[in-house]
Scaffold this motif. Structure first.
Motif, PDB file in Angstrom:
ATOM      1  N   ILE A  64       0.839  -1.198   0.000  1.00 24.29           N
ATOM      2  CA  ILE A  64       0.000   0.000   0.000  1.00 24.29           C
ATOM      3  C   ILE A  64       0.876   1.251   0.000  1.00 24.29           C
ATOM      4  N   ASP A  65       0.490   2.229  -0.787  1.00 25.67           N
ATOM      5  CA  ASP A  65       1.170   3.526  -0.772  1.00 25.67           C
ATOM      6  C   ASP A  65       0.640   4.310   0.422  1.00 25.67           C
ATOM      7  N   GLN A  66       1.363   4.245   1.524  1.00 25.64           N
ATOM      8  CA  GLN A  66       0.921   4.872   2.774  1.00 25.64           C
ATOM      9  C   GLN A  66       0.803   6.390   2.646  1.00 25.64           C
ATOM     10  N   ALA A  67       1.625   7.005   1.804  1.00 35.01           N
ATOM     11  CA  ALA A  67       1.559   8.455   1.625  1.00 35.01           C
ATOM     12  C   ALA A  67       0.202   8.867   1.051  1.00 35.01           C
ATOM     13  N   LYS A  68      -0.350   8.056   0.149  1.00 39.96           N
ATOM     14  CA  LYS A  68      -1.666   8.375  -0.425  1.00 39.96           C
ATOM     15  C   LYS A  68      -2.762   8.280   0.613  1.00 39.96           C
ATOM     16  N   LEU A  69      -2.501   7.541   1.684  1.00 43.42           N
ATOM     17  CA  LEU A  69      -3.463   7.433   2.781  1.00 43.42           C
ATOM     18  C   LEU A  69      -3.220   8.488   3.854  1.00 43.42           C
ATOM     19  N   GLY A  70      -2.227   9.353   3.621  1.00 46.52           N
ATOM     20  CA  GLY A  70      -1.919  10.394   4.596  1.00 46.52           C
ATOM     21  C   GLY A  70      -1.112   9.897   5.778  1.00 46.52           C
ATOM     22  N   LEU A  71      -0.429   8.769   5.622  1.00 53.94           N
ATOM     23  CA  LEU A  71       0.370   8.207   6.711  1.00 53.94           C
ATOM     24  C   LEU A  71       1.855   8.258   6.357  1.00 53.94           C
ATOM     25  N   GLU A  72       2.366   9.472   6.254  1.00 45.48           N
ATOM     26  CA  GLU A  72       3.742   9.668   5.791  1.00 45.48           C
ATOM     27  C   GLU A  72       4.772   9.726   6.908  1.00 45.48           C
ATOM     28  N   HIS A  73       4.339   9.952   8.131  1.00 41.20           N
ATOM     29  CA  HIS A  73       5.287  10.148   9.234  1.00 41.20           C
ATOM     30  C   HIS A  73       5.749   8.808   9.789  1.00 41.20           C
ATOM     31  N   ILE A  74       7.060   8.578   9.744  1.00 38.18           N
ATOM     32  CA  ILE A  74       7.635   7.350  10.280  1.00 38.18           C
ATOM     33  C   ILE A  74       8.625   7.717  11.371  1.00 38.18           C
ATOM     34  N   ALA A  75       8.465   7.055  12.498  1.00 37.33           N
ATOM     35  CA  ALA A  75       9.415   7.228  13.602  1.00 37.33           C
ATOM     36  C   ALA A  75       9.884   5.851  14.051  1.00 37.33           C
ATOM     37  N   PHE A  76      11.146   5.782  14.413  1.00 34.34           N
ATOM     38  CA  PHE A  76      11.696   4.567  14.998  1.00 34.34           C
ATOM     39  C   PHE A  76      11.894   4.852  16.478  1.00 34.34           C
ATOM     40  N   VAL A  77      11.396   3.974  17.300  1.00 38.70           N
ATOM     41  CA  VAL A  77      11.398   4.202  18.738  1.00 38.70           C
ATOM     42  C   VAL A  77      12.206   3.113  19.438  1.00 38.70           C
ATOM     43  N   GLU A  78      13.247   3.548  20.132  1.00 39.22           N
ATOM     44  CA  GLU A  78      13.994   2.629  20.989  1.00 39.22           C
ATOM     45  C   GLU A  78      13.224   2.520  22.297  1.00 39.22           C
ATOM     46  N   VAL A  79      12.996   1.292  22.742  1.00 45.34           N
ATOM     47  CA  VAL A  79      12.268   1.073  23.989  1.00 45.34           C
ATOM     48  C   VAL A  79      13.143   0.281  24.939  1.00 45.34           C
ATOM     49  N   LYS A  80      13.306   0.814  26.134  1.00 41.30           N
ATOM     50  CA  LYS A  80      14.009   0.102  27.201  1.00 41.30           C
ATOM     51  C   LYS A  80      12.970  -0.284  28.237  1.00 41.30           C
ATOM     52  N   LEU A  81      12.937  -1.571  28.572  1.00 42.67           N
ATOM     53  CA  LEU A  81      11.977  -2.058  29.555  1.00 42.67           C
ATOM     54  C   LEU A  81      12.553  -1.978  30.961  1.00 42.67           C
ATOM     55  N   LYS A  82      11.661  -1.867  31.945  1.00 41.09           N
ATOM     56  CA  LYS A  82      12.057  -1.885  33.357  1.00 41.09           C
ATOM     57  C   LYS A  82      12.327  -3.306  33.823  1.00 41.09           C
ATOM     58  N   ASP A  83      11.754  -4.266  33.143  1.00 41.29           N
ATOM     59  CA  ASP A  83      11.834  -5.679  33.540  1.00 41.29           C
ATOM     60  C   ASP A  83      11.984  -6.503  32.271  1.00 41.29           C
ATOM     61  N   THR A  84      12.943  -7.404  32.236  1.00 41.60           N
ATOM     62  CA  THR A  84      13.138  -8.225  31.040  1.00 41.60           C
ATOM     63  C   THR A  84      12.992  -9.721  31.328  1.00 41.60           C
ATOM     64  N   THR A  85      12.183 -10.037  32.321  1.00 39.46           N
ATOM     65  CA  THR A  85      11.884 -11.448  32.556  1.00 39.46           C
ATOM     66  C   THR A  85      11.052 -11.952  31.380  1.00 39.46           C
ATOM     67  N   GLU A  86      10.982 -13.247  31.228  1.00 40.49           N
ATOM     68  CA  GLU A  86      10.212 -13.823  30.121  1.00 40.49           C
ATOM     69  C   GLU A  86       8.750 -13.388  30.177  1.00 40.49           C
ATOM     70  N   GLN A  87       8.201 -13.290  31.375  1.00 39.02           N
ATOM     71  CA  GLN A  87       6.811 -12.867  31.550  1.00 39.02           C
ATOM     72  C   GLN A  87       6.635 -11.407  31.087  1.00 39.02           C
ATOM     73  N   ALA A  88       7.576 -10.549  31.425  1.00 41.42           N
ATOM     74  CA  ALA A  88       7.504  -9.137  31.028  1.00 41.42           C
ATOM     75  C   ALA A  88       7.639  -8.995  29.513  1.00 41.42           C
ATOM     76  N   LEU A  89       8.582  -9.729  28.930  1.00 45.21           N
ATOM     77  CA  LEU A  89       8.772  -9.673  27.473  1.00 45.21           C
ATOM     78  C   LEU A  89       7.511 -10.137  26.761  1.00 45.21           C
ATOM     79  N   SER A  90       6.915 -11.196  27.242  1.00 49.49           N
ATOM     80  CA  SER A  90       5.697 -11.730  26.638  1.00 49.49           C
ATOM     81  C   SER A  90       4.547 -10.722  26.735  1.00 49.49           C
ATOM     82  N   ALA A  91       4.406 -10.076  27.874  1.00 46.76           N
ATOM     83  CA  ALA A  91       3.351  -9.072  28.055  1.00 46.76           C
ATOM     84  C   ALA A  91       3.558  -7.897  27.105  1.00 46.76           C
TER      85      ALA A  91
END
Length: 157
Positions: A64-91
Motif C-alpha cells: 500500500i502507498d501509505q503516503a496516499k493514505l496520509g500516513l507519511e510520518h515514520i518514527a523509529f522508537v527505541e524502547v528500554k523495559l524496566k523488567d526483562t523477565t520472560e513474563q515481562a517480554l511476553s506481556a
C-alpha cells in the motif's frame, strides 16, 4: 549445520527462483511464474503448493502507498523495559501486536530492548501515540525517538 541452513538446503535453484519472483510480484500468474523460473506450469504449480504447505510462503499481501493514505510520518522508537523477565517480554510483545500504528517491532541485543517502527499522519499524531499508548505498554521504562526524513530503501521481500 544449523536448522536454518538445513531448511535452506532443502530448496533447489527452482524453489529459490520461485520465492525470489514471488517476493517481487506476489500476484504473478502460475504460467508467467513458470516461464520466469524455467519450468512448465504443472511442476511449477506443484512446487508452489509445496512451498506454501511447508511455510516458506506465509501469505500474499498488497503493498500500500501509505503516503496516499496520509500516513507519511515514520518514527523509529527505541524502547528500554524496566523488567526483562520472560513474563515481562511476553506481556510487552502481546501489547505491541494490538497497536495498529506500530508496523514493526524487533527485540534488539544492545543498549535498549526493542526497536519499533511507528507510522502516523504527522508529528502531532505520533506524539499522541507515544504519550498515550507506547509509554503505557507493559514494563516500558523509557523511549527514544528517531524520525525518518526519507525512506531510501524499503524492500521487505
Amino acid at each position: 549445520m544449523t536448522a536454518k541452513e538445513t531448511e535452506v538446503g532443502k530448496l533447489d535453484r527452482f524453489d529459490q527462483k520461485i520465492l525470489k519472483e514471488l517476493s517481487r510480484e506476489g500476484r504473478l500468474p502460475v504460467t508467467d511464474l513458470a516461464k520466469r523460473v524455467g519450468l512448465s506450469k504443472s511442476p511449477c504449480q506443484v512446487r508452489l503448493k509445496r512451498l506454501q504447505a511447508e511455510g516458506y510462503i506465509r501469505g500474499y499481501k498488497a503493498v500500500i502507498d501509505q503516503a496516499k493514505l496520509g500516513l507519511e510520518h515514520i518514527a523509529f522508537v527505541e524502547v528500554k523495559l524496566k523488567d526483562t523477565t520472560e513474563q515481562a517480554l511476553s506481556a510487552f510483545n502481546d501489547a505491541v501486536r494490538a497497536v495498529p500504528e506500530i508496523e514493526q517491532c524487533h527485540m534488539i541485543a544492545g543498549a535498549f530492548d526493542y526497536l519499533l517502527k511507528v507510522r502516523t499522519k504527522d508529528i502531532a499524531s505520533y506524539r499522541a501515540i507515544l504519550g498515550e499508548t507506547i509509554s503505557s505498554l507493559p514494563h516500558v521504562g523509557n523511549t527514544s525517538t528517531h524520525v525518518s526524513m526519507q525512506s531510501v530503501k524499503d524492500d521487505a521481500g
